[in-house]
Scaffold this active site. Structure first.
Site, short mmCIF file in Angstrom:
data_model
loop_
_atom_site.label_atom_id
_atom_site.label_comp_id
_atom_site.label_asym_id
_atom_site.label_seq_id
_atom_site.Cartn_x
_atom_site.Cartn_y
_atom_site.Cartn_z
N ASN A 129 2.67 -6.70 13.62
CA ASN A 129 2.28 -5.32 13.92
C ASN A 129 2.45 -5.14 15.42
OD1 ASN A 129 0.82 -2.89 14.42
ND2 ASN A 129 -0.43 -3.26 12.60
N PRO A 130 3.09 -4.03 15.87
CA PRO A 130 3.24 -3.84 17.33
C PRO A 130 1.88 -3.77 18.03
CG PRO A 130 4.60 -2.27 16.13
CD PRO A 130 3.74 -2.96 15.13
N GLU A 131 0.85 -3.34 17.26
CA GLU A 131 -0.50 -3.28 17.86
C GLU A 131 -1.40 -4.33 17.21
OE1 GLU A 131 -0.01 1.56 18.07
OE2 GLU A 131 -1.81 0.70 17.14
N HIS A 185 -1.24 1.45 -4.42
CA HIS A 185 -1.62 2.86 -4.31
C HIS A 185 -0.69 3.79 -5.07
CE1 HIS A 185 -3.67 1.60 -0.29
NE2 HIS A 185 -4.37 1.25 -1.33
N CYS A 236 1.02 18.30 -23.39
CA CYS A 236 -0.24 19.01 -23.72
C CYS A 236 -0.49 20.24 -22.86
CB CYS A 236 -1.41 18.03 -23.61
SG CYS A 236 -1.85 17.65 -21.91
N GLN A 294 0.85 -1.20 0.00
CA GLN A 294 0.00 0.00 0.00
C GLN A 294 0.88 1.24 0.00
OE1 GLN A 294 -3.58 -0.45 2.88
NE2 GLN A 294 -2.01 -1.83 3.66
N ASN A 295 2.18 1.04 0.20
CA ASN A 295 3.09 2.17 0.38
C ASN A 295 3.50 2.77 -0.96
OD1 ASN A 295 2.87 1.44 3.03
ND2 ASN A 295 4.84 0.37 3.10
C1 BV8 Z 1 -11.66 2.32 -3.57
C2 BV8 Z 1 -2.17 6.90 -1.34
C3 BV8 Z 1 -13.50 1.84 -4.96
C4 BV8 Z 1 -2.37 8.30 -0.89
C5 BV8 Z 1 -3.74 5.64 -0.05
C6 BV8 Z 1 -16.34 6.57 1.07
C7 BV8 Z 1 -16.11 7.19 -0.15
C8 BV8 Z 1 -15.16 6.69 -1.05
C9 BV8 Z 1 -14.43 5.55 -0.73
C10 BV8 Z 1 -14.68 4.98 0.48
C11 BV8 Z 1 -15.61 5.44 1.38
N1 BV8 Z 1 -15.58 4.64 2.48
C12 BV8 Z 1 -14.66 3.67 2.31
C13 BV8 Z 1 -14.12 3.85 1.11
C14 BV8 Z 1 -13.11 3.07 0.53
C15 BV8 Z 1 -11.76 3.76 0.84
C16 BV8 Z 1 -11.35 3.39 2.24
O1 BV8 Z 1 -11.00 2.27 2.49
N2 BV8 Z 1 -11.41 4.37 3.16
C17 BV8 Z 1 -11.05 4.08 4.54
C18 BV8 Z 1 -10.34 5.29 5.13
C19 BV8 Z 1 -12.31 3.70 5.31
N3 BV8 Z 1 -10.86 3.19 -0.11
C20 BV8 Z 1 -10.65 3.84 -1.25
O2 BV8 Z 1 -11.11 4.94 -1.52
C21 BV8 Z 1 -9.81 3.08 -2.25
N4 BV8 Z 1 -10.53 3.00 -3.48
O3 BV8 Z 1 -12.15 1.73 -2.64
O4 BV8 Z 1 -12.21 2.36 -4.84
C22 BV8 Z 1 -14.46 2.92 -4.51
C23 BV8 Z 1 -14.44 4.14 -5.17
C24 BV8 Z 1 -15.37 5.10 -4.78
C25 BV8 Z 1 -16.28 4.85 -3.74
C26 BV8 Z 1 -16.22 3.64 -3.04
C27 BV8 Z 1 -15.31 2.67 -3.44
C28 BV8 Z 1 -8.51 3.80 -2.47
C29 BV8 Z 1 -7.67 3.68 -1.23
C30 BV8 Z 1 -6.28 4.21 -1.54
C31 BV8 Z 1 -6.06 5.49 -0.78
N5 BV8 Z 1 -4.67 5.89 -0.93
N6 BV8 Z 1 -2.48 6.03 -0.23
C32 BV8 Z 1 -1.15 8.80 -0.21
O5 BV8 Z 1 -0.37 7.99 0.33
O6 BV8 Z 1 -0.98 10.04 -0.21
S1 BV8 Z 1 -4.11 4.76 1.33
C33 BV8 Z 1 -3.03 5.14 2.58
O7 BV8 Z 1 -3.52 4.40 3.71
C34 BV8 Z 1 -1.61 4.67 2.41
O8 BV8 Z 1 -1.35 4.00 1.20
C35 BV8 Z 1 -1.45 3.68 3.55
O9 BV8 Z 1 -0.59 2.68 3.28
C36 BV8 Z 1 -2.84 3.18 3.61
C37 BV8 Z 1 -3.29 2.28 4.68
O10 BV8 Z 1 -2.83 2.74 5.87
P1 BV8 Z 1 -1.72 1.83 6.58
O11 BV8 Z 1 -0.69 1.48 5.58
O12 BV8 Z 1 -2.39 0.72 7.28
O13 BV8 Z 1 -1.09 2.87 7.55
P2 BV8 Z 1 -1.66 3.28 8.98
O14 BV8 Z 1 -0.94 4.51 9.39
O15 BV8 Z 1 -3.15 3.26 8.95
O16 BV8 Z 1 -1.23 2.06 9.93
C38 BV8 Z 1 0.14 1.81 10.16
C39 BV8 Z 1 0.19 0.50 10.92
O17 BV8 Z 1 1.55 0.16 11.11
C40 BV8 Z 1 -0.45 0.58 12.28
O18 BV8 Z 1 -1.27 -0.56 12.47
C41 BV8 Z 1 0.75 0.51 13.24
O19 BV8 Z 1 0.44 -0.20 14.43
C42 BV8 Z 1 1.73 -0.27 12.44
N7 BV8 Z 1 3.14 -0.02 12.75
C43 BV8 Z 1 3.71 1.09 13.27
N8 BV8 Z 1 5.05 0.88 13.39
C44 BV8 Z 1 5.29 -0.37 12.91
C45 BV8 Z 1 4.09 -0.95 12.50
N9 BV8 Z 1 4.01 -2.18 11.98
C46 BV8 Z 1 5.15 -2.88 11.87
N10 BV8 Z 1 6.35 -2.40 12.24
C47 BV8 Z 1 6.46 -1.16 12.77
N11 BV8 Z 1 7.67 -0.69 13.14
#
Ligand code: BV8
Length: 249
Positions: free
Chosen positions: A217-219, A117, A154, A99-100
């Site tokens: 995942n730490p959590e 992504h 363009c 996802q990164n």
């Molecule tokens: C889609 C690019 C079909 C951007 C990203 C309402 C309207 C429209 C859409 C939706 C809606 N409701 C839901 C949706 C679907 C939506 C969605 O899921 N929303 C969520 C917020 C509810 N999804 C979408 O829109 C996707 N498209 O579904 O298309 C559609 C279309 C229209 C309408 C409906 C459906 C597109 C999703 C892509 C978004 N773009 N990134 C940018 O980066 O600028 S997503 C973004 O979040 C990043 O890519 C990131 O990777 C991703 C997920 O987050 P995580 O990677 O999990 O990161 P996070 O910080 O959350 O967590 C980190 C974790 O690491 C934690 O658990 C932590 O404990 C852990 N951690 C910390 N330290 C460590 C560790 N783990 C291991 N080791 C460590 N040291």
């Protein structure tokens, strides 16, 4: 740290899929989305990573991505990224689904990589009639200027080649990920809060297809209970350890 099942699953795996999120890059110094780093100025990162925000103020969104380019440019891959590349080299069949957008997996040597992504170092034209609409271009400028950048072909606005919230993912990326999930016997999900769809649904799909699903995942996350195993440890520690124990380092 790991059960014997996880070690055996990796040692005997014919096909492995790893799914990563922002947490895998945390030890490289990349702020996660939902951790304290998810803020920029007074904005939630998720409120700027949308087509609506870009349409309303392309400059502001480009300033946000310039900020992230400046944060990312000096950072390096960490032991977790390298361990994933080492697993790929060790097993018969491997797919990394990330996802990164930070490109650190490529820097660490991962080859069979699906960037669900997109990639922060690529841009594309916003004009659907332009050939650069579908073909993104690498652009390593840090920061990109002048803002907003325009297409050399363009003259239309350029945008980051990144999937924003509310935008559909590339169909080929999804199909390739699902194909890999369907045939894998070990699925490792590391560093994701499992909030964002459709990536968040992939570990459960792997479980339903009969793979051994291991979370790192730490959590704990909403997925933890439903998976075969969840290790509360940093990926930069756990993944090298898993490789070491399974393959003797
Ligand atoms: C889609 C690019 C079909 C951007 C990203 C309402 C309207 C429209 C859409 C939706 C809606 N409701 C839901 C949706 C679907 C939506 C969605 O899921 N929303 C969520 C917020 C509810 N999804 C979408 O829109 C996707 N498209 O579904 O298309 C559609 C279309 C229209 C309408 C409906 C459906 C597109 C999703 C892509 C978004 N773009 N990134 C940018 O980066 O600028 S997503 C973004 O979040 C990043 O890519 C990131 O990777 C991703 C997920 O987050 P995580 O990677 O999990 O990161 P996070 O910080 O959350 O967590 C980190 C974790 O690491 C934690 O658990 C932590 O404990 C852990 N951690 C910390 N330290 C460590 C560790 N783990 C291991 N080791 C460590 N040291």
């Amino acid at each position: 740290m790991f059960s014997q099942n996880a070690i055996t699953a990796l040692r005997s795996a014919r096909s492995v899929v790893v799914l990563t999120g922002a947490g895998v890059s945390a030890e490289s110094g990349v702020p996660t989305f939902r951790g304290a780093g998810g803020l920029w100025r007074t904005y939630q990162a998720t409120s700027l990573a949308t087509p609506e925000a870009f349409a309303k103020d392309p400059n502001l969104v480009w300033e946000f991505y310039n900020y992230r380019r400046e944060v990312l440019a000096p950072l390096e891959a960490n032991p977790g990224h390298y361990a994933i590349a080492a697993i790929e080299a060790q097993v018969p069949d491997f797919t990394l689904v990330t996802q990164n957008i930070d490109n650190l997996h490529r820097i660490a040597g991962s080859k069979n990589l699906i960037e669900l992504h997109g990639n922060i170092w690529r841009v594309r034209c916003t004009n659907s009639a332009c050939e650069r609409f579908t073909n993104s271009q690498e652009n390593r400028q840090v920061p990109i200027s002048p803002l907003p950048p325009r297409c050399g072909e363009c003259g239309s606005l350029l945008r980051p080649h990144i999937v924003w919230f509310g935008e559909t993912l590339d169909g080929n990326a999804i199909r390739s990920a699902v194909k890999a999930i369907r045939k894998c016997d070990l699925f490792i999900v590391a560093g994701t809060s499992a909030v964002v769809q459709p990536a968040a649904g992939m570990p459960l799909m792997a479980r339903q297809e009969g793979a051994y699903v291991l979370e790192i995942n730490p959590e704990r996350t909403d997925l933890s209970e439903a998976l075969n195993e969840s290790i509360q440890e940093a990926s930069g520690v756990a993944l090298p350890n898993l490789f070491e124990v399974a393959f003797g380092g």
